[in-house]
Design a protein around this motif. Structure first.
Motif, PDB file in Angstrom:
ATOM      1  N   ALA A 289       0.795  -1.017   0.218  1.00 15.33           N
ATOM      2  CA  ALA A 289       0.100   0.118  -0.210  1.00 15.33           C
ATOM      3  C   ALA A 289       0.835   0.889   0.107  1.00 15.33           C
ATOM      4  N   GLY A 290       2.757   1.186   0.672  1.00 16.97           N
ATOM      5  CA  GLY A 290       2.713   2.432   0.946  1.00 16.97           C
ATOM      6  C   GLY A 290       3.209   2.607  -0.850  1.00 16.97           C
ATOM      7  N   ILE A 291       3.354   1.249  -1.368  1.00 16.64           N
ATOM      8  CA  ILE A 291       3.797   1.912  -2.835  1.00 16.64           C
ATOM      9  C   ILE A 291       2.747   3.007  -3.691  1.00 16.64           C
ATOM     10  N   PHE A 292       1.809   3.017  -3.426  1.00 14.14           N
ATOM     11  CA  PHE A 292       0.236   3.390  -3.549  1.00 14.14           C
ATOM     12  C   PHE A 292       0.385   4.616  -3.236  1.00 14.14           C
ATOM     13  N   THR A 293      -0.179   4.733  -1.904  1.00 13.30           N
ATOM     14  CA  THR A 293       0.555   5.723  -1.100  1.00 13.30           C
ATOM     15  C   THR A 293       1.135   7.034  -1.374  1.00 13.30           C
ATOM     16  N   SER A 294       2.795   6.512  -2.129  1.00  9.02           N
ATOM     17  CA  SER A 294       3.134   7.409  -2.858  1.00  9.02           C
ATOM     18  C   SER A 294       3.153   7.811  -4.267  1.00  9.02           C
ATOM     19  N   THR A 295       1.853   7.222  -4.560  1.00  9.16           N
ATOM     20  CA  THR A 295       2.025   8.126  -5.810  1.00  9.16           C
ATOM     21  C   THR A 295       0.326   8.722  -5.802  1.00  9.16           C
ATOM     22  N   ASN A 296       0.224   9.889  -6.852  1.00  2.91           N
ATOM     23  CA  ASN A 296      -0.656  10.827  -7.264  1.00  2.91           C
ATOM     24  C   ASN A 296      -1.475   9.853  -8.594  1.00  2.91           C
ATOM     25  N   VAL A 297      -2.688   9.629  -8.270  1.00  6.39           N
ATOM     26  CA  VAL A 297      -3.382   8.521  -8.758  1.00  6.39           C
ATOM     27  C   VAL A 297      -4.475   9.784  -9.128  1.00  6.39           C
ATOM     28  N   MET A 298      -4.892  10.685  -8.461  1.00  7.21           N
ATOM     29  CA  MET A 298      -6.501  11.072  -9.088  1.00  7.21           C
ATOM     30  C   MET A 298      -6.003  12.151 -10.014  1.00  7.21           C
TER      31      MET A 298
ATOM     32  N   PRO B  69      -3.532  18.117 -26.615  1.00  8.99           N
ATOM     33  CA  PRO B  69      -3.996  17.259 -26.427  1.00  8.99           C
ATOM     34  C   PRO B  69      -3.130  16.479 -24.788  1.00  8.99           C
ATOM     35  N   ARG B  70      -4.315  15.804 -24.132  1.00  4.25           N
ATOM     36  CA  ARG B  70      -3.996  15.716 -22.541  1.00  4.25           C
ATOM     37  C   ARG B  70      -4.361  14.200 -22.634  1.00  4.25           C
ATOM     38  N   ALA B  71      -3.597  13.513 -21.452  1.00  6.06           N
ATOM     39  CA  ALA B  71      -3.388  12.407 -21.435  1.00  6.06           C
ATOM     40  C   ALA B  71      -3.658  12.216 -19.678  1.00  6.06           C
ATOM     41  N   MET B  72      -4.777  10.879 -19.073  1.00  6.28           N
ATOM     42  CA  MET B  72      -4.665  10.557 -17.779  1.00  6.28           C
ATOM     43  C   MET B  72      -3.228  10.250 -17.247  1.00  6.28           C
ATOM     44  N   SER B  73      -2.649  10.776 -16.563  1.00  2.00           N
ATOM     45  CA  SER B  73      -1.271   9.749 -15.703  1.00  2.00           C
ATOM     46  C   SER B  73      -1.484  10.236 -14.923  1.00  2.00           C
ATOM     47  N   PRO B  74      -0.498   9.065 -13.853  1.00  2.00           N
ATOM     48  CA  PRO B  74      -0.157   9.573 -12.108  1.00  2.00           C
ATOM     49  C   PRO B  74       0.940  10.512 -12.399  1.00  2.00           C
ATOM     50  N   THR B  75       1.187  10.888 -10.695  1.00  2.00           N
ATOM     51  CA  THR B  75       3.061  11.391 -10.516  1.00  2.00           C
ATOM     52  C   THR B  75       3.412  10.808  -9.540  1.00  2.00           C
ATOM     53  N   GLU B  76       5.017  10.399  -8.838  1.00  2.00           N
ATOM     54  CA  GLU B  76       4.866  10.890  -7.944  1.00  2.00           C
ATOM     55  C   GLU B  76       4.374  11.979  -7.151  1.00  2.00           C
ATOM     56  N   GLN B  77       4.402  11.474  -5.440  1.00  2.00           N
ATOM     57  CA  GLN B  77       4.328  11.953  -4.331  1.00  2.00           C
ATOM     58  C   GLN B  77       5.711  13.200  -4.425  1.00  2.00           C
ATOM     59  N   ALA B  78       5.387  14.690  -4.196  1.00  2.00           N
ATOM     60  CA  ALA B  78       6.962  15.023  -3.303  1.00  2.00           C
ATOM     61  C   ALA B  78       7.265  14.065  -2.646  1.00  2.00           C
ATOM     62  N   SER B  79       7.243  13.461  -1.767  1.00  2.00           N
ATOM     63  CA  SER B  79       7.976  13.256  -0.031  1.00  2.00           C
ATOM     64  C   SER B  79       7.183  11.459  -0.618  1.00  2.00           C
TER      65      SER B  79
END
Length: 853
Positions: free
Chosen positions: A384-393, A506-516
Motif C-alpha cells: 500500500a505504501g507504494i500506491f500511497t506514494s503515488t498520486n493517481v487522482m 491533447p491531454r492524457a490521464m497519468s499518475p505522478t510520484e508524490q513529492a515525498s
C-alpha cells in the motif's frame, strides 16, 4: 427501416419455431438447480472476499464472533440467519435482510456499522442474491486450530506460490493424436480416465470458433469458401497467422485486458464525472497487443510508464498514457476525508493489481491477516505504501508540445506540467502580450511623431520591454517609415493572438510520484484514522526475502513492476501462471484453474497442473509473447476438437473438466453486436478515438439522459462509451464486465430479459432489416424460388458461418412465405422485405448466432 409491431409478434413466433425445432435454443445448457461454475466463480471472486473483509469480524462462527447470532462464514449460517431470521432469500433481492442492511435505507438496520459498503460492492451483493445466492461453503466452520493460513513461509507450499518448473512432456498411448506438446498433457489425462477424445470439428465450425476467438468477429464469406475448399493444416495455419496479424486481434484481446484493468470512461460511484481522455489508454492497450509488446514491458509501462526513460517525446507520451492504468479506477470524491480517500484509492489499486496480475485477493488483508492465503497485514501495507506514494487522482498531462510550454513558463526540461499547465501558460503569455500591446502602441505613437526626443524614448522602451517592438522597429539605423510599418504589423500580430488563444494541446490521464514518498502505517482494523506500526515499502514475503529494496525517494512502482515478472526472486512464476491460465480460459472456454482471478486456497486448483506449468514456461521462454502462446493453443488438437456430445463421457465427466470435447460458449455482448452489424454490412472496422465526445457535457449528470447509453455508432463495440453505473442496455442485458472491478471471468446468466432485449431492441431490429435488404439485393429480391434459396444460404453463411441444413432451409422458406402473405393481407408497406427482416431477427435471437460450437 423500423419493423412494424405486427412483425415483432411474427419474429417472436419465429423464435418459438426455432426453439421448437430443437436446434436454436438461446442458452448453451439447460437451467440447472445446482449453481453453475460461473455463479460459483462470481461468489468466489466478488462475494466471499467482501464478506471476509467487511463482515467476518462480527459474523464468523470460526472466529467466535456471532453478533445478533448471525454467521456469514457458511451457507448454513446465512440460511438459518440470526435474531431477525434468514439473512438471504435466494433470488429475491428486496426480501433479503443482508441487502436491506447494506443499502442503509432503514435507519434501524445498517451494516457494516462503521461505514457503508461502496456502491459497487452493494451491486455485487445484489447480483449474487439475484443469481440465487450460490455458495459452496458446506458445513459449519470451526475455530482454526491448525497453522496460521497467513504465514508466508508455510504458504510457499501452496501450488500457486511454488517456483515454476517446466515439466517433462508425458508419454501417451496414441502418439498420432497430439499436434502440439500441450496436447500430450490433455491426452494423458483422457487416457488415464478412459475418456475418448472428440473428433476434430468440421471446417466451418473450426473457422467460426477461430475467428471469434482471435478477432471477435465472424468469418467472412470469402474465408468460409476458401477454408471449406481447402481445410488443410497449412491453410489453417495461414488463417491463424493472418488473424494474429490483423488489427482486429488487438481489438479483441485488448478488450480482455480492459476487463482486468476495470476500464471505463467515467468515474462512477458518487460523482460520475466523465474521463474524457481515458480512450487514449484504451487505444494504447489495443496498439500494444497488436504490436505483441512483451508482457513484462506491457506491465511495466502501465505501473510506471511515467517513470521510465524515453528516447523521444512520442515515446514519453505513450508511456504516460499507459500509466493511465493507475488513474482510471473508480474513486469516492465527495465527503471523503483526505486520509480515508488516500487509503481507499490504494486499496482499489492493490485489489486491481493483485487480481489482474497475481490472481490474489490482497484486499482481504487490509483489516487483518488474510484468513485463507499467506498474506499478513504487514505485507498489505508494504504494498500500500507504494500506491500511497503515488498520486493517481485524475491528472491530465499535455502531450506533444508540452516541452515548448514548459520552457515558456520556466518549468524546465524536468518539469511536470499537470492539468492546469495550459492555463498557467496562457496566464503568463497573456500578461506579456498585454504589456507588449500597451508599450508597443506607445512606441508606435512616438515613432510616428518623428521627434528626436520621442525616438530616444522608443529606444528606452525597447530596452525595458524588447518584445513590445519588432526587431526592425527597434533598430535606429532603419528608415523611420520602415520602423513604423513593421511596428504596426507587430501590434496586429499581438492583438490577433490576444483575441485567439492557441488551442489546448491533447491531454492524457497519468499518475505522478508524490513529492515525498513514504512508508505506510498498518491501519488498525483497516480504519484510516487508527495508525499502528510503520511498514517499509516492499513486496509479498511468500515469494522469499530477496525482493528489491525501494529507494527512499521513489514510490516503488518501478521495483514492483520488475518484481512481478522476476521468475527468480519475485512473483514471475505466479504472474506467468495467471496469464497463461487467462489465455487458456479465453480460447478453450474454461481456465485450467477455473477461478481465473483466484489462485489462492479458496480458488479451484488446476485440473491439469502440469499443463499449466508447461504453458507458463512457454510464455516466459517466448519473451512473454501473448501472440506466441495464443498461436500454440489454437494450433493444438485440443482447440480443434468438436463439441460433440458423448453420453458415456458426459456421465463420467459432466463438467468436461478433462477436456474430452470442446466447450460450447455463448458470444459476449461485444461479439454479438459486432456480428449483427457485420451481417448487416454496416460495421466500420476503423479504429476510433473518443466516442465520449459525442455524449455531450451532461452525459453522466444525475437524472435521465439517454445520451450516456448511446450505442448507435457503427464502430466495433470496444470503442463504445463505458459509463459506470449506467452501461448501455446491450451490455447490461448480456453479461458485460463490471467496470468497477477487475473481472477475469464474466458472469454467464440466462434470464428472460436477455430474450426480451433481443426481440425489442431497436438496433437489433435495424440490423435485421439491413441484413434482409443486403440479402435481397444480392440474390434477386426474392422474386423466384432460386432467389429465395440463395437468400437463405447467404443468410446462414453470414449469421452461422455455414450453409443451412435442409430442415433449416425449409423452415425459413416456409416462415417467410407465411409471414409475407400475412403482411400483404395486413397492408404492410413492404411485406416481402419485412418478412425477411423478421426471419433474420429470429436467427439473430437464436443460438445459431449466439453460440460458438
Amino acid at each position: 427501416m423500423k419493423m412494424p409491431k405486427f412483425f415483432l409478434v411474427t419474429a417472436l413466433a419465429a423464435v418459438s419455431l426455432a426453439v421448437w425445432a430443437g436446434q436454436w435454443t438461446h442458452a448453451e445448457e439447460p437451467v440447472r438447480e445446482s449453481p453453475t461454475p460461473e455463479a460459483i466463480a462470481f461468489f468466489e471472486t466478488h462475494v466471499r472476499p467482501l464478506l471476509v473483509k467487511r463482515c467476518h469480524s462480527c459474523h464468523s462462527a470460526a472466529d467466535g464472533a456471532l453478533e445478533g447470532n448471525l454467521a456469514l462464514d457458511s451457507r448454513a449460517g446465512w440460511q438459518q440467519g440470526g435474531d431477525h431470521g434468514p439473512a438471504v432469500v435466494p433470488g429475491d433481492v428486496d426480501a433479503s435482510l443482508l441487502v436491506r442492511a447494506v443499502r442503509y435505507r432503514d435507519p434501524d438496520l445498517q451494516m457494516p456499522p462503521d461505514r457503508q459498503l461502496d456502491a459497487a460492492e452493494i451491486t455485487r451483493l445484489e447480483e449474487w442474491v439475484r443469481l440465487g445466492a450460490p455458495d459452496p461453503r458446506d458445513g459449519v466452520p470451526r475455530p482454526q486450530t491448525g497453522p496460521d493460513p497467513s504465514d508466508p513461509v508455510a504458504g510457499r507450499e501452496h501450488w500457486a506460490f511454488r517456483p515454476l518448473v517446466r515439466p517433462a512432456v508425458p508419454s501417451v498411448t496414441d502418439g498420432s493424436w497430439p499436434l502440439a506438446e500441450l496436447d500430450t498433457f490433455v491426452l494423458v489425462r483422457l487416457e488415464a480416465e478412459g475418456l475418448p477424445a472428440a473428433p476434430q470439428a468440421d471446417a466451418p465450425t473450426l473457422l467460426r470458433r477461430l475467428s471469434f476467438a482471435l478477432t471477435g468477429l465472424p468469418p467472412s464469406p470469402e474465408q468460409i469458401a476458401a477454408f471449406t475448399a481447402d481445410p488443410s493444416p497449412a491453410a489453417y495455419e495461414q488463417l491463424v497467422d493472418a488473424m494474429l496479424a490483423s488489427p482486429q486481434f488487438g481489438q479483441r484481446w485488448g478488450r480482455h485486458w480492459l476487463d482486468l484493468a476495470r476500464y471505463a470512461d467515467s468515474n462512477g460511484l458518487d460523482e460520475n464525472f466523465l474521463f474524457r481522455e481515458a480512450w487514449r489508454y484504451r487505444n494504447w492497450v489495443i496498439d500494444a497487443v497488436n504490436a505483441d509488446m512483451p508482457f513484462d514491458r506491457f506491465l511495466a509501462e502501465q505501473l510506471a510508464g511515467d517513470l521510465l526513460p524515453a528516447d523521444s517525446i512520442e515515446q514519453r507520451d505513450r508511456q504516460r498514457i499507459a500509466a493511465g492504468f493507475l488513474t482510471i479506477g473508480p474513486k469516492v470524491l465527495l465527503g471523503n476525508p483526505a486520509e480515508k480517500q488516500k487509503m481507499e484509492v490504494a486499496d482499489e489499486l492493490l485489489d486491481t493489481v493483485g487480481r489482474a496480475v497475481l490472481g490474489q485477493s490482497l484486499g482481504c488483508a487490509r483489516c487483518h491477516d488474510h484468513k485463507f492465503d499467506p498474506i499478513p497485514t504487514a505485507d498489505y501495507y508494504a504494498l500500500a505504501g507504494i500506491f500511497t506514494s503515488t498520486n493517481v487522482m485524475e491528472r491530465r498531462y499535455m502531450l506533444g508540445e508540452q516541452r515548448v510550454m514548459e520552457r515558456l513558463i520556466g518549468l524546465g526540461e524536468g518539469g511536470e506540467a499537470v492539468d492546469d499547465a495550459y492555463e498557467h501558460y496562457w496566464r503568463v503569455r497573456r500578461s506579456g502580450l498585454e504589456q507588449w500591446k500597451t508599450k508597443g502602441r506607445e512606441a508606435l505613437t512616438l515613432l510616428s511623431s518623428g521627434i528626436a526626443d520621442d525616438l530616444a524614448k522608443v529606444d528606452a522602451i525597447a530596452g525595458e520591454t524588447p518584445d513590445a517592438l519588432s526587431e526592425l522597429a527597434r533598430d535606429p539605423l532603419q528608415p523611420l517609415e520602415t520602423r513604423i510599418q513593421v511596428q504596426r504589423l507587430h501590434l496586429a500580430n499581438v492583438e490577433r493572438e490576444l483575441a485567439s488563444p492557441p488551442p489546448i494541446p491533447p491531454r492524457a490521464m497519468s499518475p505522478t510520484e508524490q513529492a515525498s514518498p513514504a512508508d505506510e502505517f498498518i491501519r488498525v482494523a483497516g480504519d484510516p484514522g487508527r495508525k499502528g506500526e510503520p511498514v517499509p515499502r516492499g513486496f509479498l514475503q511468500v515469494f522469499g526475502d530477496a525482493a528489491p529494496a525501494v529507494p527512499d525517494d521513489q514510490s516503488g512502482r518501478l521495483q514492483l513492476a520488475s518484481w512481478l515478472v522476476d521468475t527468480e526472486q519475485g512473483a514471475g512464476g505466479l504472474t506467468a501462471r495467471v496469464l497463461a491460465n487467462r489465455v487458456w480460459h479465453h480460447l478453450i472456454g474454461r481456465g485450467i484453474a477455473r477461478t481465473v482471478d483466484n489462485f489462492g486456497r479458496t480458488g479451484e486448483p488446476p485440473s491439469h497442473p502440469e499443463l499449466l506449468e508447461h504453458l507458463a514456461g512457454e510464455l516466459i521462454a517466448s519473451n512473454w509473447s501473448l501472440k506466441s502462446l495464443v498461436r500454440q493453443i489454437v494450433l493444438s488438437r485440443t482447440f480443434m476438437m468438436s463439441s460433440r456430445h458423448d453420453e458415456v463421457a458426459a456421465a463420467r465427466d459432466p463438467e468436461n473438466a478433462m477436456l474430452w470435447r470442446a466447450h460450447r460458449r455463448r458470444l459476449d455482448p461485444e461479439s454479438l453486436r459486432d456480428a449483427m452489424l457485420t451481417a448487416a454490412g454496416t460495421l466500420d472496422l476503423a479504429p476510433l478515438d473518443s466516442t465520449v465526445s459525442y455524449l455531450g457535457d451532461q452525459a453522466t449528470a444525475v437524472g435521465g439522459n439517454t445520451n450516456r447509453r448511446k450505442t448507435d455508432f457503427p464502430c466495433r463495440s470496444i470503442y463504445l462509451p463505458v459509463i459506470r453505473n449506467d452501461l448501455p442496455e446491450v451490455f447490461q442485458a448480456l453479461d458485460f464486465t463490471d467496470p468497477h472491478r477487475t473481472t477475469g471471468m464474466r458472469p454467464q446468466t440466462t434470464v428472460a430479459t436477455q430474450g426480451l432485449f433481443m426481440l425489442n431492441d431497436e438496433q437489433v431490429m435495424d440490423a435485421a432489416a439491413a441484413t434482409a435488404h443486403r440479402l435481397l439485393e444480392a440474390t434477386g429480391g426474392g422474386e423466384s424460388s432460386e432467389s429465395c434459396e440463395a437468400a437463405v444460404t447467404m443468410l446462414f453463411e453470414l449469421v452461422a458461418g455455414e450453409p443451412p441444413t435442409e430442415a433449416e432451409r425449409q423452415a425459413v422458406l416456409t416462415f417467410v412465405q407465411v409471414t409475407e402473405a400475412a403482411g400483404t393481407a395486413a397492408g404492410a408497406e413492404d411485406p416481402r422485405r419485412e418478412a425477411w427482416a423478421a426471419a433474420v431477427h429470429a436467427l439473430f435471437a437464436s443460438s445459431r448466432l449466439q453460440v460458438v460450437e
